[in-house]
Design a protein around this motif. Sequence first.
Motif, PDB file in Angstrom:
ATOM      1  N   GLY A  48      70.088  44.650  27.653  1.00 23.37           N
ATOM      2  CA  GLY A  48      68.969  43.266  27.531  1.00 23.37           C
ATOM      3  C   GLY A  48      69.476  42.675  28.716  1.00 23.37           C
ATOM      4  N   GLN A  49      68.423  41.637  28.743  1.00 17.64           N
ATOM      5  CA  GLN A  49      68.494  40.660  30.129  1.00 17.64           C
ATOM      6  C   GLN A  49      68.836  39.271  29.447  1.00 17.64           C
ATOM      7  OE1 GLN A  49      68.580  41.599  33.000  1.00 17.64           O
ATOM      8  NE2 GLN A  49      67.789  43.674  32.479  1.00 17.64           N
ATOM      9  N   ASP A  50      69.580  39.535  28.427  1.00 16.82           N
ATOM     10  CA  ASP A  50      70.022  37.889  27.830  1.00 16.82           C
ATOM     11  C   ASP A  50      71.578  37.637  28.269  1.00 16.82           C
ATOM     12  OD1 ASP A  50      71.012  39.908  26.497  1.00 16.82           O
ATOM     13  OD2 ASP A  50      70.544  39.368  24.470  1.00 16.82           O
ATOM     14  N   ARG A  51      72.233  38.597  29.017  1.00 16.07           N
ATOM     15  CA  ARG A  51      73.530  38.168  29.425  1.00 16.07           C
ATOM     16  C   ARG A  51      73.495  38.221  31.112  1.00 16.07           C
ATOM     17  NH1 ARG A  51      77.191  37.981  26.110  1.00 16.07           N
ATOM     18  NH2 ARG A  51      78.768  37.961  27.525  1.00 16.07           N
ATOM     19  N   LEU A  52      74.585  37.445  31.766  1.00 11.40           N
ATOM     20  CA  LEU A  52      74.702  37.693  33.053  1.00 11.40           C
ATOM     21  C   LEU A  52      76.162  37.389  33.361  1.00 11.40           C
ATOM     22  CD1 LEU A  52      73.770  37.514  36.100  1.00 11.40           C
ATOM     23  CD2 LEU A  52      73.538  35.077  35.815  1.00 11.40           C
ATOM     24  N   ASN A  53      76.861  38.471  34.416  1.00 15.31           N
ATOM     25  CA  ASN A  53      78.332  38.347  34.505  1.00 15.31           C
ATOM     26  C   ASN A  53      78.267  38.076  35.676  1.00 15.31           C
ATOM     27  OD1 ASN A  53      78.838  39.453  31.974  1.00 15.31           O
ATOM     28  ND2 ASN A  53      78.384  41.367  32.524  1.00 15.31           N
ATOM     29  N   ILE A  54      78.983  37.018  36.087  1.00 13.13           N
ATOM     30  CA  ILE A  54      78.899  36.439  37.572  1.00 13.13           C
ATOM     31  C   ILE A  54      80.581  36.703  37.866  1.00 13.13           C
ATOM     32  CG2 ILE A  54      78.563  34.323  38.955  1.00 13.13           C
ATOM     33  CD1 ILE A  54      76.366  33.341  37.220  1.00 13.13           C
ATOM     34  N   TYR A  55      80.746  36.966  39.297  1.00 16.45           N
ATOM     35  CA  TYR A  55      82.152  36.800  39.715  1.00 16.45           C
ATOM     36  C   TYR A  55      81.933  36.043  41.207  1.00 16.45           C
ATOM     37  CZ  TYR A  55      86.610  39.296  40.680  1.00 16.45           C
ATOM     38  OH  TYR A  55      87.769  39.539  40.881  1.00 16.45           O
ATOM     39  N   ASN A  56      82.653  34.796  41.148  1.00 12.14           N
ATOM     40  CA  ASN A  56      82.324  34.168  42.202  1.00 12.14           C
ATOM     41  C   ASN A  56      83.684  33.497  42.652  1.00 12.14           C
ATOM     42  OD1 ASN A  56      81.050  32.372  44.224  1.00 12.14           O
ATOM     43  ND2 ASN A  56      80.331  31.029  42.677  1.00 12.14           N
ATOM     44  N   TRP A  57      83.831  32.806  43.793  1.00 14.15           N
ATOM     45  CA  TRP A  57      85.099  32.301  44.391  1.00 14.15           C
ATOM     46  C   TRP A  57      85.678  31.067  43.431  1.00 14.15           C
ATOM     47  CZ3 TRP A  57      87.586  33.623  48.883  1.00 14.15           C
ATOM     48  CH2 TRP A  57      86.652  34.673  49.812  1.00 14.15           C
ATOM     49  N   SER A  62      81.979  47.568  37.806  1.00 12.46           N
ATOM     50  CA  SER A  62      82.802  46.377  37.684  1.00 12.46           C
ATOM     51  C   SER A  62      82.257  45.551  36.473  1.00 12.46           C
ATOM     52  CB  SER A  62      82.526  45.523  38.936  1.00 12.46           C
ATOM     53  OG  SER A  62      81.313  45.067  39.128  1.00 12.46           O
ATOM     54  N   GLY A  63      80.984  45.610  36.102  1.00 12.62           N
ATOM     55  CA  GLY A  63      80.454  45.021  35.051  1.00 12.62           C
ATOM     56  C   GLY A  63      79.916  43.756  35.730  1.00 12.62           C
ATOM     57  N   TYR A  64      80.083  43.478  36.855  1.00 12.72           N
ATOM     58  CA  TYR A  64      79.315  42.358  37.435  1.00 12.72           C
ATOM     59  C   TYR A  64      77.944  42.469  37.709  1.00 12.72           C
ATOM     60  CZ  TYR A  64      84.029  40.595  36.899  1.00 12.72           C
ATOM     61  OH  TYR A  64      85.120  39.967  36.515  1.00 12.72           O
ATOM     62  N   ASP A  65      77.179  41.353  37.689  1.00 10.09           N
ATOM     63  CA  ASP A  65      75.856  41.315  38.075  1.00 10.09           C
ATOM     64  C   ASP A  65      75.434  40.370  39.292  1.00 10.09           C
ATOM     65  OD1 ASP A  65      74.782  42.618  35.559  1.00 10.09           O
ATOM     66  OD2 ASP A  65      75.482  40.852  34.432  1.00 10.09           O
ATOM     67  N   LEU A  66      76.389  39.626  39.442  1.00  5.92           N
ATOM     68  CA  LEU A  66      76.208  38.731  40.825  1.00  5.92           C
ATOM     69  C   LEU A  66      77.543  38.518  41.487  1.00  5.92           C
ATOM     70  CD1 LEU A  66      73.788  36.852  41.779  1.00  5.92           C
ATOM     71  CD2 LEU A  66      75.377  35.109  41.492  1.00  5.92           C
ATOM     72  N   VAL A  67      77.732  38.673  42.693  1.00  7.85           N
ATOM     73  CA  VAL A  67      78.825  38.545  43.288  1.00  7.85           C
ATOM     74  C   VAL A  67      78.795  37.710  44.424  1.00  7.85           C
ATOM     75  CG1 VAL A  67      80.098  40.414  42.429  1.00  7.85           C
ATOM     76  CG2 VAL A  67      78.671  40.741  44.367  1.00  7.85           C
ATOM     77  N   VAL A  68      79.740  37.231  45.227  1.00  9.17           N
ATOM     78  CA  VAL A  68      79.425  36.205  46.368  1.00  9.17           C
ATOM     79  C   VAL A  68      80.368  36.675  47.605  1.00  9.17           C
ATOM     80  CG1 VAL A  68      79.033  33.869  47.098  1.00  9.17           C
ATOM     81  CG2 VAL A  68      78.910  34.655  44.708  1.00  9.17           C
ATOM     82  N   PRO A  69      80.385  37.698  48.149  1.00 13.55           N
ATOM     83  CA  PRO A  69      81.119  38.309  49.187  1.00 13.55           C
ATOM     84  C   PRO A  69      80.894  37.183  50.621  1.00 13.55           C
ATOM     85  CG  PRO A  69      79.519  39.631  49.130  1.00 13.55           C
ATOM     86  CD  PRO A  69      79.254  38.702  48.045  1.00 13.55           C
ATOM     87  N   GLN A  72      82.436  30.284  61.839  1.00 10.67           N
ATOM     88  CA  GLN A  72      81.645  30.035  60.660  1.00 10.67           C
ATOM     89  C   GLN A  72      81.174  31.277  59.991  1.00 10.67           C
ATOM     90  OE1 GLN A  72      77.579  28.937  62.395  1.00 10.67           O
ATOM     91  NE2 GLN A  72      76.993  27.857  60.478  1.00 10.67           N
ATOM     92  N   TRP A  73      81.313  30.970  58.610  1.00  3.97           N
ATOM     93  CA  TRP A  73      81.141  31.948  57.895  1.00  3.97           C
ATOM     94  C   TRP A  73      80.105  31.774  56.622  1.00  3.97           C
ATOM     95  CZ3 TRP A  73      82.267  29.596  53.368  1.00  3.97           C
ATOM     96  CH2 TRP A  73      83.179  28.866  53.409  1.00  3.97           C
ATOM     97  N   PHE A  74      79.343  32.765  56.236  1.00  3.85           N
ATOM     98  CA  PHE A  74      78.171  32.585  54.971  1.00  3.85           C
ATOM     99  C   PHE A  74      78.802  33.201  53.919  1.00  3.85           C
ATOM    100  CE2 PHE A  74      75.650  32.851  58.968  1.00  3.85           C
ATOM    101  CZ  PHE A  74      75.048  31.430  58.970  1.00  3.85           C
ATOM    102  N   ASP A  75      78.777  32.786  52.597  1.00  7.37           N
ATOM    103  CA  ASP A  75      79.085  33.486  51.510  1.00  7.37           C
ATOM    104  C   ASP A  75      77.701  33.658  50.669  1.00  7.37           C
ATOM    105  OD1 ASP A  75      81.921  33.347  51.753  1.00  7.37           O
ATOM    106  OD2 ASP A  75      82.045  31.656  50.871  1.00  7.37           O
ATOM    107  N   MET A  76      77.597  34.835  50.495  1.00  9.60           N
ATOM    108  CA  MET A  76      76.254  35.384  50.106  1.00  9.60           C
ATOM    109  C   MET A  76      76.040  36.084  48.760  1.00  9.60           C
ATOM    110  SD  MET A  76      74.858  35.528  53.512  1.00  9.60           S
ATOM    111  CE  MET A  76      73.307  36.663  53.436  1.00  9.60           C
ATOM    112  N   MET A  77      75.034  35.495  48.003  1.00  6.34           N
ATOM    113  CA  MET A  77      74.875  36.016  46.672  1.00  6.34           C
ATOM    114  C   MET A  77      74.087  37.495  46.620  1.00  6.34           C
ATOM    115  SD  MET A  77      73.406  32.830  44.400  1.00  6.34           S
ATOM    116  CE  MET A  77      72.330  32.203  45.703  1.00  6.34           C
ATOM    117  N   ALA A  78      74.947  38.611  45.987  1.00  4.01           N
ATOM    118  CA  ALA A  78      74.456  39.748  46.212  1.00  4.01           C
ATOM    119  C   ALA A  78      74.445  40.442  44.711  1.00  4.01           C
ATOM    120  CB  ALA A  78      75.102  40.538  47.019  1.00  4.01           C
TER     121      ALA A  78
END
Length: 361
Positions: A20-29, A69-76, A266-272
């Motif tokens: 379903g869309q009622d969960r979100l697994n985020i992996y961030n810095w 990984s089970g993650y829905d959103l990461v920030v490389p 100069q770096w960018f951290d990006m949501m993907a």
Amino acid sequence: MKARVFATFAVVTAATPGFGQDRLNIYNWSDYIAEDTIEKFEAETGIDVTYDVYDSNEVLEAKLLAGSSGYDLVVPTSDFLRRQVQGGIYLPLDRSKIPNWDNLDPAMMEAAATYDEGNEHAVIYMWGTTGVGYNVDMVRERLGDDAPTDSFDLILNPEYAEKLADCGIAILDSQAEVIEPVLNYLGHDPHTQDPDLLEEAAAALETILPYVRYFHSSQYITDLANGEICAAMGWSGDVFIAADRAAEADNGVEIAYTIPKEGTVQWFDMMAIPADAPNPDAAHAFINFVLQPEIIADITNYVYYPNAVPASKEFIEAEIVDDPSIYPPQEVLDNLFPSGFLEPRTERILTRLWTRVRTGQ
Ligand code: N2P
């Protein structure tokens, strides 16, 4: 009766993780979000968030490449994102689900397109520089008023590093993130793939090794704040977080950050969104949520990193938005270089060199 059956079914569905869309697994810095961002998102959308953290692109990449990984959103970070996009591990973003895309600075997104053609897979979350964090008093005590606090000399020149050995120097634990500023400091093209120049950069690090207390990419925040170390090659916002924690603790520690005068990355951290994300719709909803000017301003106010939503500036505290080492003026920006990308062969050479540097410690 029927109604009851349906009701039970609905509850079971909602409670099943990963569906379903009622969960979100985020992996961030780590140390990279405001205290209430997740809470606000959950309240607004009803989506239940699991939030995990890392402090290294290498760790994130290993998880993503292993798959599931089970993650829905990461920030490389941008340079890592590039090869990950090439490896096909991200979902193309559906912009119809991200109306707040229009809030992004087109020039910054164009710069980010160097890493992700057409900005198809990622959005800038925060960006920053890699520079020098230091304890103002400890450095002055050891190096006097002429301490080169405006340069990587403070850490990379053995003459100065030696004098800071007793109060403690920390360096980021990432070959990819350290090598470019070191090459640039030595006067070389930071994006060189020349093995001899990489060797020279490794040798420069080995020269200061006896004076380095540790390599770690997040520990320096607490240690700077407590006066446990006096200098760090670190990321801009993290050093400001350290300064803020010291001020809160009222422990007499004063921490400052400089963008080195010789220039830095100069770096960018990006949501993907990983291609195998269980909840891609929820991930799109989160990206859209974060791109609201007030929400992303809250994050910048908390983590001291600039974002790519110009309309957020009016909600950012003056001491942050007017600080030239956080929001650098054009002449400082002109002196920065973008994070580059290593060819696989260079990557292998660098991994060998980095292992040598790290095990020599
Ligand atoms: C957040 C550090 C993120 C910067 N604490 C690295 N790109």
